[in-house]
Motif scaffolding. Structure first.
Motif, PDB file in Angstrom:
ATOM      1  N   CYS A 184       0.848  -1.191   0.000  1.00  0.00           N
ATOM      2  CA  CYS A 184       0.000   0.000   0.000  1.00  0.00           C
ATOM      3  C   CYS A 184       0.884   1.241   0.000  1.00  0.00           C
ATOM      4  O   CYS A 184       1.728   1.404   0.881  1.00  0.00           O
ATOM      5  N   LEU A 185       0.651   2.126  -0.940  1.00  0.00           N
ATOM      6  CA  LEU A 185       1.440   3.342  -1.108  1.00  0.00           C
ATOM      7  C   LEU A 185       1.113   4.370  -0.022  1.00  0.00           C
ATOM      8  O   LEU A 185      -0.059   4.685   0.206  1.00  0.00           O
ATOM      9  N   VAL A 186       2.140   4.881   0.645  1.00  0.00           N
ATOM     10  CA  VAL A 186       1.963   5.848   1.725  1.00  0.00           C
ATOM     11  C   VAL A 186       1.678   7.232   1.141  1.00  0.00           C
ATOM     12  O   VAL A 186       2.456   7.753   0.345  1.00  0.00           O
ATOM     13  N   LYS A 187       0.551   7.799   1.543  1.00  0.00           N
ATOM     14  CA  LYS A 187       0.145   9.137   1.088  1.00  0.00           C
ATOM     15  C   LYS A 187       0.688  10.218   2.014  1.00  0.00           C
ATOM     16  O   LYS A 187       1.168  11.249   1.561  1.00  0.00           O
ATOM     17  N   ALA A 188       0.583   9.995   3.321  1.00  0.00           N
ATOM     18  CA  ALA A 188       1.032  10.994   4.294  1.00  0.00           C
ATOM     19  C   ALA A 188       1.302  10.331   5.638  1.00  0.00           C
ATOM     20  O   ALA A 188       0.769   9.261   5.935  1.00  0.00           O
ATOM     21  N   ILE A 189       2.129  11.005   6.439  1.00  0.00           N
ATOM     22  CA  ILE A 189       2.448  10.541   7.794  1.00  0.00           C
ATOM     23  C   ILE A 189       2.251  11.726   8.733  1.00  0.00           C
ATOM     24  O   ILE A 189       2.692  12.841   8.438  1.00  0.00           O
ATOM     25  N   TYR A 190       1.581  11.479   9.856  1.00  0.00           N
ATOM     26  CA  TYR A 190       1.310  12.530  10.834  1.00  0.00           C
ATOM     27  C   TYR A 190       1.766  12.074  12.209  1.00  0.00           C
ATOM     28  O   TYR A 190       1.669  10.899  12.551  1.00  0.00           O
ATOM     29  N   LYS A 191       2.232  13.009  13.004  1.00  0.00           N
ATOM     30  CA  LYS A 191       2.527  12.739  14.401  1.00  0.00           C
ATOM     31  C   LYS A 191       1.205  12.421  15.089  1.00  0.00           C
ATOM     32  O   LYS A 191       0.158  12.972  14.745  1.00  0.00           O
ATOM     33  N   TRP A 192       1.199  11.507  16.049  1.00  0.00           N
ATOM     34  CA  TRP A 192      -0.015  11.088  16.737  1.00  0.00           C
ATOM     35  C   TRP A 192       0.253  11.125  18.232  1.00  0.00           C
ATOM     36  O   TRP A 192       1.186  10.506  18.730  1.00  0.00           O
ATOM     37  N   ASP A 193      -0.561  11.874  18.972  1.00  0.00           N
ATOM     38  CA  ASP A 193      -0.423  11.969  20.423  1.00  0.00           C
ATOM     39  C   ASP A 193      -1.529  11.143  21.055  1.00  0.00           C
ATOM     40  O   ASP A 193      -2.654  11.605  21.208  1.00  0.00           O
ATOM     41  N   LYS A 194      -1.215   9.910  21.399  1.00  0.00           N
ATOM     42  CA  LYS A 194      -2.233   8.982  21.899  1.00  0.00           C
ATOM     43  C   LYS A 194      -2.855   9.434  23.217  1.00  0.00           C
ATOM     44  O   LYS A 194      -3.941   9.005  23.573  1.00  0.00           O
ATOM     45  N   ASP A 195      -2.188  10.341  23.936  1.00  0.00           N
ATOM     46  CA  ASP A 195      -2.691  10.787  25.232  1.00  0.00           C
ATOM     47  C   ASP A 195      -3.512  12.072  25.165  1.00  0.00           C
ATOM     48  O   ASP A 195      -4.081  12.489  26.168  1.00  0.00           O
ATOM     49  N   ALA A 196      -3.569  12.718  24.005  1.00  0.00           N
ATOM     50  CA  ALA A 196      -4.321  13.970  23.878  1.00  0.00           C
ATOM     51  C   ALA A 196      -5.813  13.681  23.977  1.00  0.00           C
ATOM     52  O   ALA A 196      -6.302  12.655  23.528  1.00  0.00           O
ATOM     53  N   THR A 197      -6.536  14.597  24.582  1.00  0.00           N
ATOM     54  CA  THR A 197      -7.985  14.462  24.686  1.00  0.00           C
ATOM     55  C   THR A 197      -8.622  15.763  24.239  1.00  0.00           C
ATOM     56  O   THR A 197      -7.979  16.809  24.205  1.00  0.00           O
ATOM     57  N   ASP A 198      -9.887  15.686  23.926  1.00  0.00           N
ATOM     58  CA  ASP A 198     -10.587  16.890  23.506  1.00  0.00           C
ATOM     59  C   ASP A 198     -11.206  17.630  24.688  1.00  0.00           C
ATOM     60  O   ASP A 198     -11.831  18.658  24.516  1.00  0.00           O
ATOM     61  N   LYS A 199     -11.026  17.120  25.885  1.00  0.00           N
ATOM     62  CA  LYS A 199     -11.570  17.772  27.073  1.00  0.00           C
ATOM     63  C   LYS A 199     -10.548  18.765  27.616  1.00  0.00           C
ATOM     64  O   LYS A 199      -9.400  18.406  27.849  1.00  0.00           O
ATOM     65  N   PRO A 200     -10.938  20.020  27.814  1.00  0.00           N
ATOM     66  CA  PRO A 200      -9.993  20.989  28.370  1.00  0.00           C
ATOM     67  C   PRO A 200      -9.662  20.659  29.816  1.00  0.00           C
ATOM     68  O   PRO A 200     -10.489  20.125  30.545  1.00  0.00           O
ATOM     69  N   ALA A 201      -8.455  20.976  30.210  1.00  0.00           N
ATOM     70  CA  ALA A 201      -8.040  20.732  31.590  1.00  0.00           C
ATOM     71  C   ALA A 201      -8.824  21.661  32.507  1.00  0.00           C
ATOM     72  O   ALA A 201      -8.938  22.849  32.249  1.00  0.00           O
TER      73      ALA A 201
END
Length: 151
Positions: free
Chosen positions: A124-141
């Motif tokens: 499978c041809l790679v189109k793009a690569i992005y950094k991924w922060d597995k610990d990020a959440t959409d809830k504000p602190a």
């Protein structure tokens, strides 16, 4: 006879139109993560010590891979059939690095046998690569202070 054929084809055409509309509402690739706080900036390449350390959250055109402590989202150009059910993922890159235009080698079997099942392993041809922060959440602190009420 024409009226009979028209009465049979009209429902099929309407069904095809409604299916097309539903598919266009379903984002593909990195678009499905547009509002996801875990999605980071694009990167040029990922360099591995030897092989991919781990992977998960596979779809037909994206996968999250781990290299050491870092995680990345890889998007492929087209639907990569075995990626959704991947059991093994490797890469075909230069110098131990994977970059845009290189290929992921994906197998939906632990022991692929090309002669019997030619579609269980795919490049499978790679189109793009992005950094991924597995610990990020959409809830504000939020600060939790017990006595912040005013009278």
């Amino acid at each position: 006879m024409r009226l009979f054929l028209l009465s049979l084809t009209a429902p099929m055409l309407l069904a095809a139109c409604s299916t097309t509309e539903k598919m266009s509402d379903n984002p593909k690739g990195v678009e499905r993560y547009a509002d996801d706080p875990r999605l980071g900036a694009p990167v040029d390449r990922i360099c591995f010590a030897s092989t991919i350390d781990g992977f998960g959250e596979t779809t037909r055109d994206t996968v999250i891979v781990r290299e050491g402590r870092d995680h990345y989202l890889i998007e492929t150009f087209a639907a990569c059939t075995p990626l959704d059910d991947a059991m093994q993922i490797g890469f075909d890159g230069t110098g131990g690095c994977l970059s845009k235009g290189d290929r992921l080698i994906v197998s939906s079997s632990l022991f692929p046998v090309r002669e019997n099942h030619p579609f269980e392993t795919q490049k499978c041809l790679v189109k793009a690569i992005y950094k991924w922060d597995k610990d990020a959440t959409d809830k504000p602190a939020t600060e939790s202070s017990g006595d912040s009420e005013e009278s």
